[in-house]
Scaffold this motif. Structure first.
Motif, PDB file in Angstrom:
ATOM      1  N   CYS A   1     -91.576 -69.573 -46.000  1.00  0.00           N
ATOM      2  CA  CYS A   1     -91.524 -70.951 -46.510  1.00  0.00           C
ATOM      3  C   CYS A   1     -91.926 -71.042 -47.978  1.00  0.00           C
TER       4      CYS A   1
ATOM      5  N   ARG B   1     -94.561 -77.577 -37.612  1.00  0.00           N
ATOM      6  CA  ARG B   1     -93.895 -78.728 -38.229  1.00  0.00           C
ATOM      7  C   ARG B   1     -94.853 -79.481 -39.142  1.00  0.00           C
TER       8      ARG B   1
ATOM      9  N   LYS C   1     -94.592 -79.957 -43.129  1.00  0.00           N
ATOM     10  CA  LYS C   1     -94.656 -81.304 -43.719  1.00  0.00           C
ATOM     11  C   LYS C   1     -95.704 -81.340 -44.841  1.00  0.00           C
TER      12      LYS C   1
ATOM     13  N   ALA D   1     -96.715 -78.915 -46.590  1.00  0.00           N
ATOM     14  CA  ALA D   1     -96.221 -78.131 -47.733  1.00  0.00           C
ATOM     15  C   ALA D   1     -95.243 -78.964 -48.561  1.00  0.00           C
ATOM     16  N   ARG D   2     -94.395 -79.716 -47.879  1.00  0.00           N
ATOM     17  CA  ARG D   2     -93.432 -80.563 -48.618  1.00  0.00           C
ATOM     18  C   ARG D   2     -94.182 -81.600 -49.446  1.00  0.00           C
ATOM     19  N   LEU D   3     -95.173 -82.219 -48.812  1.00  0.00           N
ATOM     20  CA  LEU D   3     -95.935 -83.248 -49.536  1.00  0.00           C
ATOM     21  C   LEU D   3     -96.618 -82.648 -50.771  1.00  0.00           C
TER      22      LEU D   3
ATOM     23  N   TYR E   1     -95.900 -79.575 -52.393  1.00  0.00           N
ATOM     24  CA  TYR E   1     -95.063 -78.923 -53.408  1.00  0.00           C
ATOM     25  C   TYR E   1     -93.995 -79.857 -53.984  1.00  0.00           C
ATOM     26  N   GLU E   2     -93.522 -80.787 -53.188  1.00  0.00           N
ATOM     27  CA  GLU E   2     -92.449 -81.652 -53.691  1.00  0.00           C
ATOM     28  C   GLU E   2     -92.984 -82.919 -54.333  1.00  0.00           C
ATOM     29  N   LEU E   3     -94.096 -83.403 -53.805  1.00  0.00           N
ATOM     30  CA  LEU E   3     -94.598 -84.686 -54.313  1.00  0.00           C
ATOM     31  C   LEU E   3     -95.917 -84.542 -55.080  1.00  0.00           C
TER      32      LEU E   3
ATOM     33  N   ILE F   1    -102.862 -89.332 -45.986  1.00  0.00           N
ATOM     34  CA  ILE F   1    -101.507 -89.646 -45.499  1.00  0.00           C
ATOM     35  C   ILE F   1    -101.383 -89.297 -44.020  1.00  0.00           C
TER      36      ILE F   1
ATOM     37  N   LEU G   1    -100.421 -91.886 -41.244  1.00  0.00           N
ATOM     38  CA  LEU G   1     -99.178 -91.713 -40.481  1.00  0.00           C
ATOM     39  C   LEU G   1     -99.453 -91.711 -38.980  1.00  0.00           C
TER      40      LEU G   1
ATOM     41  N   LYS H   1     -97.930 -94.341 -36.440  1.00  0.00           N
ATOM     42  CA  LYS H   1     -97.158 -93.919 -35.275  1.00  0.00           C
ATOM     43  C   LYS H   1     -97.679 -94.610 -34.010  1.00  0.00           C
TER      44      LYS H   1
ATOM     45  N   ARG I   1     -90.508 -88.142 -59.097  1.00  0.00           N
ATOM     46  CA  ARG I   1     -91.741 -87.955 -58.325  1.00  0.00           C
ATOM     47  C   ARG I   1     -92.272 -89.296 -57.812  1.00  0.00           C
TER      48      ARG I   1
ATOM     49  N   ARG J   1     -92.281 -90.263 -53.852  1.00  0.00           N
ATOM     50  CA  ARG J   1     -93.540 -90.534 -53.135  1.00  0.00           C
ATOM     51  C   ARG J   1     -93.431 -91.808 -52.311  1.00  0.00           C
TER      52      ARG J   1
ATOM     53  N   HIS K   1     -90.055 -90.793 -49.568  1.00  0.00           N
ATOM     54  CA  HIS K   1     -89.930 -89.483 -48.920  1.00  0.00           C
ATOM     55  C   HIS K   1     -89.883 -89.637 -47.397  1.00  0.00           C
TER      56      HIS K   1
ATOM     57  N   ASP L   1     -90.925 -87.865 -45.026  1.00  0.00           N
ATOM     58  CA  ASP L   1     -92.186 -87.562 -44.328  1.00  0.00           C
ATOM     59  C   ASP L   1     -93.149 -88.735 -44.363  1.00  0.00           C
ATOM     60  N   LEU L   2     -92.963 -89.609 -45.353  1.00  0.00           N
ATOM     61  CA  LEU L   2     -93.866 -90.757 -45.475  1.00  0.00           C
ATOM     62  C   LEU L   2     -93.271 -92.018 -44.860  1.00  0.00           C
TER      63      LEU L   2
ATOM     64  N   ARG M   1     -85.802 -78.541 -55.540  1.00  0.00           N
ATOM     65  CA  ARG M   1     -86.047 -78.163 -54.154  1.00  0.00           C
ATOM     66  C   ARG M   1     -85.451 -79.254 -53.279  1.00  0.00           C
TER      67      ARG M   1
ATOM     68  N   TYR N   1     -84.455 -81.896 -43.998  1.00  0.00           N
ATOM     69  CA  TYR N   1     -85.556 -82.425 -43.190  1.00  0.00           C
ATOM     70  C   TYR N   1     -85.106 -82.626 -41.767  1.00  0.00           C
TER      71      TYR N   1
END
Lengths: 103, 298
Positions: free
Chosen positions: A16, A49, A53, A55-57, A59-61, A71, A75, A79, B26, B30, B33, B35-36, B127, B131
């Motif tokens: 990953c 999973r 997730k 890692a995405r938060l 490295y990406e954000l 978060i 979340l 949920k 970004r 945020r 996304h 995931d959020l 990247r 998902y």
């Protein structure tokens, strides 16, 4: 330990493109559980999973560990609330259907 | 196919720097996304647009092409071909430019994007992750009598009708997974799964413990003392039972294979345990009392 329920943390990090230190920091903050056997770290498969997730938060954000914790917590809360709303909606639907049939 | 204003999507001016693009992406990512924003289709759609805008504007080559043709993108390829033909005519032995293909991730990008940049997949600068869709959880309420037989039900999850087969013997609180019936994946990611938890309402007089059923059956005093036949209810219908003479109150008997079906094990059933509750007669006539007195003195 059942081997097939765990994945070596190193393997996950290579596949990953995630730093091992990041996975360990998730473990230290209590977001995931790492099991160590014979000095090797393993991640439970049912946590993959979540780790992906996180890692995405990260490295990406560009969200730091504290942000990920907040978060994750929110979340989970969201949920639970969504599930409760869905349950109440279905109960309301049954209730309204019964009321309609009584009229 | 409509023109897509990538600058507008990221809230940028045309003279935005690479750093501006990065910051704007970004900031919006945020907010939208996947995931959020689980279960939020609109947010997922917006995120795709943001992603697409970022893929173009953060790549100098794509941005150049996009800026060059702008709203005339429909004619872009024609211009490009004409330009290349012209270049070839004057380039002599160096020949024309070689396009190695766009380094880009296809994902769920717009028709506009596919038309302008093609659908070639590559490594991509940024990247662009795929998902997996969100997992959905649902509860399904069943009566115990429904859980006794294998049957089909149509359930509606997020406006989608799904026909499921519920195997006999399903337990209260048991969860099954329907792969791929959860939220839609983003950027060609797989769909999530649907988890259905069964809530079983006992609409019978039986107690269910695992695959075994328990019931208390009244037996009149005379049958308990002298023996005889009684008819009892089971979940598969009525059956006749022989009660032994001199049966004591609270006696338990086991009826093998008359319990609940074993989940996903066709033809296998638990047992039914019957507890006899001997009923003492009431409102005795004087003659009956006399006879009981006589019996007691024997």
């Amino acid at each position: 330990m059942e081997i097939d329920q765990y994945i070596p943390a190193d393997e996950f990090c290579i596949n990953c493109n995630v730093e091992h230190s990041f996975v360990m920091s998730l473990h230290h903050s209590g977001l995931i559980e790492i099991t160590t056997v014979e000095q090797k770290s393993f991640i439970r498969i049912d946590q993959l999973r979540d780790v992906e997730k996180f890692a995405r938060l990260h490295y990406e954000l560009d969200i730091n560990l504290e942000g990920i914790e907040a978060i994750h917590h929110l979340l989970k809360k969201m949920k639970a609330i969504q599930e409760e709303v869905a349950l109440l909606r279905s109960r309301l639907y049954i209730y309204e259907s019964n009321m309609d049939s009584m009229e | 196919m409509a023109f897509v204003d990538y600058y507008k999507i990221l809230g940028l001016e045309k003279n935005a720097t690479e750093e501006d693009v990065k910051k704007a992406y970004r900031k919006l990512a945020r907010k939208y996304h996947p995931d959020l924003n689980p279960h939020d289709k609109n947010a997922n759609k917006t995120f795709q647009q943001i992603n697409e805008a970022n893929e173009v504007l953060s790549d100098p080559e794509k941005r150049k092409k996009y800026d060059q043709y702008g709203e005339n993108w429909k004619h872009g390829d024609e211009y490009e071909k004409a330009r290349q033909a012209q270049e070839q005519a004057y380039s002599g032995r160096h020949g024309g430019r070689t396009h190695t293909g766009e380094a880009f991730s296809e994902g769920d990008f717009s028709d506009f994007f596919q038309s302008m940049f093609g659908g070639a997949q590559g490594t991509g600068r940024g990247r662009t992750s795929a998902y997996r869709g969100e997992d959905y959880n649902a509860e399904l309420h069943l009566n115990l009598t429904d859980a006794y037989t294998t049957h089909q039900q149509v359930i509606t999850v997020n406006d989608k009708k799904i026909r499921i087969t519920i195997a006999a013997g399903v337990e209260d609180g048991q969860t099954i997974r329907l792969k791929g019936h959860g939220g839609a994946g983003v950027n060609n990611g797989p769909n999530g799964d649907l988890y259905i938890t069964f809530k079983i309402n006992n609409n019978t007089s039986f107690n269910r413990v695992g695959n075994d059923l328990y019931a208390t059956v009244p037996v009149d005093l005379y049958t308990a003392v002298l023996g005889g036949d009684i008819t009892i209810d089971t979940l598969s219908g009525k059956i006749k039972l022989k009660v032994k003479h001199e049966t004591q109150n609270g006696t338990k008997i086991r009826l093998k294979g008359k319990g609940f079906p074993v989940y996903k094990s066709e033809g296998h059933f638990g047992d039914l345990y019957i507890t006899y509750n001997v009923k003492i007669p009431t409102n005795l006539t004087s003659r009956q009392k006399e006879l009981f007195t006589e019996l007691s003195k024997m």
